[in-house]
Each structure stands twice: as structure tokens, then as C-alpha cells.
Design an enzyme around this catalytic site. Structure first.
Site, PDB file in Angstrom:
ATOM      1  CE  LYS A 197      -1.455 -11.329  13.818  1.00  0.00           C
ATOM      2  NZ  LYS A 197       0.082 -10.990  14.582  1.00  0.00           N
ATOM      3  NE  ARG A 207      -1.202 -13.022  21.512  1.00  0.00           N
ATOM      4  CZ  ARG A 207      -2.119 -13.002  21.576  1.00  0.00           C
ATOM      5  NH1 ARG A 207      -3.112 -12.555  22.685  1.00  0.00           N
ATOM      6  NH2 ARG A 207      -2.956 -12.412  19.815  1.00  0.00           N
ATOM      7  NE  ARG A 220      -1.289  -9.463  19.489  1.00  0.00           N
ATOM      8  CZ  ARG A 220      -0.480  -8.844  20.024  1.00  0.00           C
ATOM      9  NH1 ARG A 220      -0.846  -7.406  20.512  1.00  0.00           N
ATOM     10  NH2 ARG A 220       0.675 -10.082  20.380  1.00  0.00           N
ATOM     11  CD  GLU A 236      -6.768  -5.382   6.703  1.00  0.00           C
ATOM     12  OE1 GLU A 236      -6.088  -5.423   5.892  1.00  0.00           O
ATOM     13  OE2 GLU A 236      -7.040  -4.967   7.565  1.00  0.00           O
ATOM     14  CE  LYS A 251      -0.930 -15.241  12.120  1.00  0.00           C
ATOM     15  NZ  LYS A 251       0.296 -14.440  13.468  1.00  0.00           N
ATOM     16  CB  SER A 277       1.009 -20.945  17.660  1.00  0.00           C
ATOM     17  OG  SER A 277      -0.403 -20.307  18.545  1.00  0.00           O
ATOM     18  CE1 TYR A 316       5.733 -21.902  15.442  1.00  0.00           C
ATOM     19  CE2 TYR A 316       2.945 -21.878  15.042  1.00  0.00           C
ATOM     20  CZ  TYR A 316       3.969 -21.687  15.060  1.00  0.00           C
ATOM     21  OH  TYR A 316       3.883 -20.719  15.516  1.00  0.00           O
TER      22      TYR A 316
HETATM   23  C1  PBG Z   1       2.698 -10.876  15.689  1.00  0.00           C
HETATM   24  C2  PBG Z   1       2.428 -12.170  15.796  1.00  0.00           C
HETATM   25  C3  PBG Z   1       1.498 -13.279  16.180  1.00  0.00           C
HETATM   26  C4  PBG Z   1       1.537 -14.598  15.440  1.00  0.00           C
HETATM   27  C5  PBG Z   1       2.345 -14.618  14.426  1.00  0.00           C
HETATM   28  N1  PBG Z   1       2.783 -12.995  14.312  1.00  0.00           N
HETATM   29  C6  PBG Z   1       0.470 -13.174  17.420  1.00  0.00           C
HETATM   30  C7  PBG Z   1      -0.776 -12.619  17.272  1.00  0.00           C
HETATM   31  O1  PBG Z   1      -0.894 -11.707  16.852  1.00  0.00           O
HETATM   32  O2  PBG Z   1      -1.066 -12.348  18.644  1.00  0.00           O
HETATM   33  C8  PBG Z   1       0.985 -15.779  15.545  1.00  0.00           C
HETATM   34  C9  PBG Z   1       1.532 -17.429  15.410  1.00  0.00           C
HETATM   35  C10 PBG Z   1       0.892 -18.492  15.934  1.00  0.00           C
HETATM   36  O3  PBG Z   1       0.193 -18.565  16.457  1.00  0.00           O
HETATM   37  O4  PBG Z   1       1.772 -19.093  15.847  1.00  0.00           O
HETATM   38  N2  PBG Z   1       4.211 -10.537  16.213  1.00  0.00           N
END
Ligand code: PBG
Length: 326
Positions: A197, A207, A220, A236, A251, A277, A316
């Protein structure tokens, strides 16, 4: 003298020929719908940066899942938006927390006909917006966070999750969760590890969807991966499989197709990709302006993610693709 010229085009002549030789097909079985459920609301709330996606109420979530099931969708992943947030992210492991309540509702509604996944993280539930507990110095505390993840996993498993999906990128999270689940008799609950990720700028609309702001304008990068690294992604993934992950994820998806392809060559477990997203929002924004043909680009993007090697795609777009393919 027409012998070599048309060799590659011969099989593209008609739709039936193209269908016969298609290497990659996209079907509704490949898709997982991410769904947001918000505590304390009675009407679904739109999310401005994710047109067509909503924060569901308890009831509207049940209705949406029933409709998705009717369209042949086989899996959903739940994200919770709690009414109250605190430093420990208590709502994430509360037996009456928003996702646990939703899991019980959905399990009652669908039995074993639909796979229920639960995103396993703290950021939606913490007042500081980080994915883990903080030390006094404000750093994310890896090992203290693992204990919290174990508690969240148990709450989600007790509520009926088939699969828990840790997304916090703490080292050792899969081992900690597997151990806790097994010890509690939840050895049938599977783990989909968000293994590779990246610290991506493409999570912005998400968010908004979960009302998360990272305290002090933070980010992060201390736990999610640097976008330039692919070897580290394989580390990982190997680590997570070694710790007991049943499935692994890359991701975001489109900017990381090389990582998906390399991951596919590396492991035998099912590989997921998250079309996140920001990827969805870019597509919708351009389509809304009439600059691209939205449904055509959506299919092309998801097909490309499959071609790169993903077995399943969290997106989505699930509902509209299911409608398109129906
Ligand atoms: C963290 C999480 C995130 C997403 C899925 N799980 C956000 C992040 O790491 O800040 C992002 C998913 C998306 O952007 O569609 N719980």
C-alpha cells in the site's frame, strides 16, 4: 501477394472472432464494492468528491447490499464512520461499533451468499487520523497498534466478517491478527492483507468519505510505501504471505500496474488491486465534462488492472459495471 500483411488483423475482423481470442475478460465476479456506513444518520449522505458514492445509514446499507446482490455482485468491503473518535480508535473494536452492527445486519440478510469483508484499520476511528496509536512523541507506535488490530479483528470476526482486511501497514500485523483469530476459534476467517500500500495522493476523496484529517497536516509516509519502490512491495508481499495472509493487495491500481504484474509472478495466493477513490474521482470528473466516455474508460481501466494480473478488484465502479454487464 497478400500473405503476411493481414496476419494479426484476421482475428480482429468480427466481434465474435475477437470474443473467441480475448485474453482477459472482466466479470462481475471480479469485483468487490467498497461501502461506507456512518453511525447516527437516517438518510444516506452524498460525498462531494465521490459522485455516486454515499455514506450509508444502517438501513440504506442493507438496501444497497440487497440490490448489489441482485445484480450478481459477490462481495462487499465495509468502512465505518463513527459518531465519536478518540485517541485509541475505540469504535473500531466496540462490539456495538458501526461496522460490527452493519456486519450483523448483513449476515442476517445474506447468509453465506455474499462475501463480507471488513477493512481493518484505526484511522476512521482515531481523533488524530493516523492508522495506529501514537506515542507521547506523536509517532505511530507499531507494536502497541498490533494489539489494537487484534482486538478489531476479533470484533469483526464475532460480528460475522468472512474476511478481515488490515490496511494500516504496521509491520507484523498479519501475524498478530492471525494469532488472535486462531486463538479465539475464528480460524475460518480469512485475511486479505493490504500488503503493498503506497503513500499515495490518490486517497483524498476517501478521506472525505470517512471524515479523516490527519492531525497537524501530517501524512502516512512513515508507514505506507514510497511510490518509487517496487522491490520493497515484493518484500511486503512475501512477508505478509509468510505471516499467513490468504490474499494480498496492491493499492492504488493504475499507477502501479507494474507492481501488480510483478506481484502476480511472485505469489500463488489470490491477488487483489484497489482502484482507489482518486482514480474513480478523476474518471468521473473528466466524464462529467464530456472529455472522455466514462463507461468506456471505466471498463478499459478495470480490464487493464486484470490484464496486469489482479484476480479481484475493489472499486467504487462495481455497481455501474454490474449494471453494464447485466
Ligand atoms: C485506511 C484506508 C485508506 C483507504 C483504504 N483504507 C486511506 C488511507 O490510507 O489514507 C483508501 C481507499 C481509497 O482511496 O479509495 N483505512
Amino acid at each position: 501477394m497478400s500473405f503476411p500483411q493481414r496476419r494479426l488483423r484476421r482475428l480482429r475482423r468480427t466481434p465474435a472472432l475477437r470474443r473467441l481470442v480475448a485474453e482477459t475478460r472482466l466479470g462481475v465476479d471480479d469485483l468487490v464494492a467498497p461501502l461506507f456506513v456512518r453511525e447516527g444518520i437516517t438518510e444516506p449522505q452524498p460525498i462531494a468528491s465521490l459522485p455516486g458514492v454515499v455514506q450509508h445509514s444502517r438501513d440504506s446499507l442493507r438496501k444497497e447490499v440487497a440490490e448489489l446482490r441482485g445484480l450478481g455482485v459477490g462481495a462487499v468491503i465495509l468502512f465505518g464512520v463513527p459518531e465519536r473518535k478518540d485517541a485509541e480508535g475505540s469504535g473500531a473494536s466496540d462490539p456495538d461499533g458501526v461496522v460490527q452492527v452493519a456486519l450483523r445486519d448483513l449476515r442476517d440478510d445474506v447468509g453465506d451468499d455474499l462475501v463480507l469483508l471488513a477493512d481493518l484499520c484505526l484511522d476512521e476511528y482515531t481523533d488524530h487520523g493516523h492508522c495506529g496509536l501514537l506515542t507521547a512523541a506523536g509517532e505511530v507506535d507499531n507494536d502497541a497498534t498490533l494489539d489494537r488490530y487484534a482486538e478489531v479483528a476479533l470484533a469483526q470476526a464475532d460480528a460475522g466478517a468472512d474476511v478481515v482486511a488490515p490496511s494500516g501497514m504496521m509491520d507484523g500485523q498479519v501475524r498478530a491478527i492471525r494469532g488472535a483469530l486462531d486463538e479465539a476459534g475464528h480460524d475460518h476467517v480469512a485475511i486479505l492483507a493490504y500488503a503493498a500500500k503506497y503513500a499515495s495522493a490518490l486517497y483524498g476523496p476517501f478521506r472525505d468519505a470517512v471524515d479523516v484529517t490527519i492531525a497537524g497536516g501530517g501524512d502516512r509516509r512513515g508507514y505506507q510505501q514510497d511510490p518509487g519502490n517496487w522491490r520493497e512491495a515484493l518484500e511486503e508481499i512475501r512477508e505478509d504471505v509468510g505471516e499467513g495472509a490468504d490474499m494480498v493487495m496492491v493499492k492504488p491500481a493504475l499507477a502501479y500496474l507494474d507492481v501488480i504484474a510483478r506481484a502476480r509472478a511472485e505469489v500463488g495466493v489470490p491477488l487483489a488491486a484497489y482502484h482507489v477513490s482518486g482514480e474513480y474521482a478523476m474518471l468521473k470528473a473528466a466524464a462529467e465534462r464530456g472529455w472522455i466516455d466514462g463507461p468506456a474508460v471505466a471498463l478499459e481501466h478495470l480490464l487493464a488492472i486484470k490484464r496486469a494480473g489482479a484476480d479481484l478488484i475493489l472499486t467504487y465502479l462495481t455497481r455501474e459495471i454490474a449494471e453494464q454487464l447485466a
